[in-house]
Design a protein around this motif. Structure first.
Motif, PDB file in Angstrom:
ATOM      1  N   PHE A  37       0.970  -1.264  -0.032  1.00 18.38           N
ATOM      2  CA  PHE A  37       0.137  -0.099  -0.059  1.00 18.38           C
ATOM      3  C   PHE A  37       0.781   1.305  -0.054  1.00 18.38           C
ATOM      4  O   PHE A  37       0.409   2.075  -0.897  1.00 18.38           O
ATOM      5  CB  PHE A  37      -0.962   0.217   1.150  1.00 18.38           C
ATOM      6  N   LEU A  38       1.854   1.252   0.794  1.00 17.41           N
ATOM      7  CA  LEU A  38       2.774   2.433   0.812  1.00 17.41           C
ATOM      8  C   LEU A  38       3.637   2.572  -0.519  1.00 17.41           C
ATOM      9  O   LEU A  38       3.827   3.653  -0.830  1.00 17.41           O
ATOM     10  CB  LEU A  38       3.861   2.200   1.988  1.00 17.41           C
ATOM     11  N   ARG A  39       3.786   1.437  -1.002  1.00 13.73           N
ATOM     12  CA  ARG A  39       4.605   1.364  -2.402  1.00 13.73           C
ATOM     13  C   ARG A  39       3.737   2.203  -3.456  1.00 13.73           C
ATOM     14  O   ARG A  39       4.035   2.997  -4.351  1.00 13.73           O
ATOM     15  CB  ARG A  39       5.155   0.198  -2.785  1.00 13.73           C
ATOM     16  N   LEU A  40       2.425   1.690  -3.329  1.00 15.35           N
ATOM     17  CA  LEU A  40       1.693   2.164  -4.424  1.00 15.35           C
ATOM     18  C   LEU A  40       1.345   3.847  -4.035  1.00 15.35           C
ATOM     19  O   LEU A  40       1.198   4.386  -5.139  1.00 15.35           O
ATOM     20  CB  LEU A  40       0.185   1.702  -4.236  1.00 15.35           C
ATOM     21  N   MET A  41       1.195   4.051  -2.915  1.00 13.21           N
ATOM     22  CA  MET A  41       1.016   5.646  -2.472  1.00 13.21           C
ATOM     23  C   MET A  41       2.142   6.454  -2.846  1.00 13.21           C
ATOM     24  O   MET A  41       2.047   7.637  -3.588  1.00 13.21           O
ATOM     25  CB  MET A  41       0.788   5.960  -0.960  1.00 13.21           C
ATOM     26  N   THR A  42       3.524   5.661  -2.834  1.00 16.61           N
ATOM     27  CA  THR A  42       4.615   6.743  -3.292  1.00 16.61           C
ATOM     28  C   THR A  42       4.764   6.749  -4.994  1.00 16.61           C
ATOM     29  O   THR A  42       4.990   7.732  -5.260  1.00 16.61           O
ATOM     30  CB  THR A  42       5.924   5.752  -2.818  1.00 16.61           C
ATOM     31  N   GLU A  43       4.239   5.711  -5.342  1.00 15.19           N
ATOM     32  CA  GLU A  43       4.145   5.824  -7.012  1.00 15.19           C
ATOM     33  C   GLU A  43       3.099   6.812  -7.489  1.00 15.19           C
ATOM     34  O   GLU A  43       3.244   7.363  -8.518  1.00 15.19           O
ATOM     35  CB  GLU A  43       3.890   4.363  -7.585  1.00 15.19           C
ATOM     36  N   GLN A  44       1.997   6.787  -6.664  1.00 11.10           N
ATOM     37  CA  GLN A  44       1.125   7.748  -7.012  1.00 11.10           C
ATOM     38  C   GLN A  44       1.321   9.244  -6.687  1.00 11.10           C
ATOM     39  O   GLN A  44       1.014  10.057  -7.738  1.00 11.10           O
ATOM     40  CB  GLN A  44      -0.289   7.618  -6.201  1.00 11.10           C
ATOM     41  N   LEU A  45       2.210   9.379  -5.782  1.00  6.82           N
ATOM     42  CA  LEU A  45       2.864  10.890  -5.640  1.00  6.82           C
ATOM     43  C   LEU A  45       3.849  11.191  -6.631  1.00  6.82           C
ATOM     44  O   LEU A  45       3.922  12.439  -7.127  1.00  6.82           O
ATOM     45  CB  LEU A  45       3.519  10.803  -4.134  1.00  6.82           C
ATOM     46  N   GLN A  46       4.579  10.139  -6.884  1.00  5.96           N
ATOM     47  CA  GLN A  46       5.624  10.395  -8.144  1.00  5.96           C
ATOM     48  C   GLN A  46       5.057  10.719  -9.631  1.00  5.96           C
ATOM     49  O   GLN A  46       5.549  11.424 -10.086  1.00  5.96           O
ATOM     50  CB  GLN A  46       6.461   9.392  -8.119  1.00  5.96           C
ATOM     51  N   HIS A  47       3.864  10.166  -9.827  1.00 14.51           N
ATOM     52  CA  HIS A  47       3.216  10.467 -11.231  1.00 14.51           C
ATOM     53  C   HIS A  47       1.900  11.098 -10.998  1.00 14.51           C
ATOM     54  O   HIS A  47       1.099  10.934 -12.185  1.00 14.51           O
ATOM     55  CB  HIS A  47       3.118   8.797 -11.729  1.00 14.51           C
TER      56      HIS A  47
END
Length: 226
Positions: A37-47
């Motif tokens: 979940f944290l990884r998905l949130m990080t990717e969402q912030l990056q893109h």
């Protein structure tokens, strides 16, 4: 002399221009955990769209969802452990009843080769309690009358004889009780009998007691232990 090649499988794949399969590849997970979940949130912030960036409210809401999911998972684990502990405790409680007599609701009374049989009813008030004993064919064997002085438990006892005073055969007999108050009003009553616990059985929906002569009864049916 023939020389045995020591070329590894990796070299063979390289010579053919292929990539060797990874035998240590991890098995794909079928569920997402907190790290995913944290990884998905990080990717969402990056893109995210620079013109429409994620606001603080959305980020806080997603983190709250993550905490809720994690809390539910931990709660399920705790409840499962509690259920297993309760099941083990219930088995121990049932095993402690073996050899004791318990009072349970029953419309059947077991008569032995010697002696009689007894039971109780809950009288709604002062009056007369009449207990009818019938055999397996539905024939009336005898009728007992006991005075109830007040509301509460009223015991009755059968000596194992019919209405003519003759001893009847050992076996199972059906009992039915009624209460007649001082005004003559009649009320049907539930009957309770005592039986020894021979063993316990663990079922999918709880613990059952195997009672001598009465069969199986849930442990929740026990009103008194003696």
């Amino acid at each position: 002399m023939t020389t045995v090649s020591t070329q590894t499988s990796q070299d063979v794949y390289s010579a053919l221009g292929l990539t060797a399969p990874n035998s240590n590849a991890s098995t794909r997970k079928s569920t997402l955990d907190q790290a995913d979940f944290l990884r998905l949130m990080t990717e969402q912030l990056q893109h995210q769209d620079p013109l429409k960036p994620m606001d603080n409210t959305q980020m806080v809401a997603q983190m709250a969802q993550m905490s809720t999911v994690q809390g539910i998972t931990d709660l399920n684990t705790t409840v499962q452990g509690f259920q297993e502990s309760m099941a083990s405790d219930q088995v121990l409680r049932g095993a402690a009843l073996v050899g004791h007599e318990v009072l349970v609701p029953s419309t059947k009374m077991v008569l032995g080769e010697e002696g009689g049989a007894s039971g109780v009813v809950a009288a709604p008030g002062a009056g007369i309690v009449n207990v009818t004993v019938t055999d397996a064919n539905g024939n009336t064997v005898t009728q007992l009358s006991v005075e109830a002085t007040a509301a509460g438990e009223t015991a009755f006892e059968w000596d194992g004889k019919d209405a003519n005073g003759n001893r009847v055969a050992a076996g199972d007999y059906t009992i039915a009780a009624t209460h007649t108050d001082t005004a003559g009003a009649e009320t049907k009553l539930s009957t309770y009998v005592q039986a020894p616990v021979e063993s316990v059985t663990v079922g999918s929906d709880g613990l059952y007691l195997n009672l001598k002569g009465l069969g199986t009864a849930p442990i929740d049916y026990v009103l008194r232990v003696s």
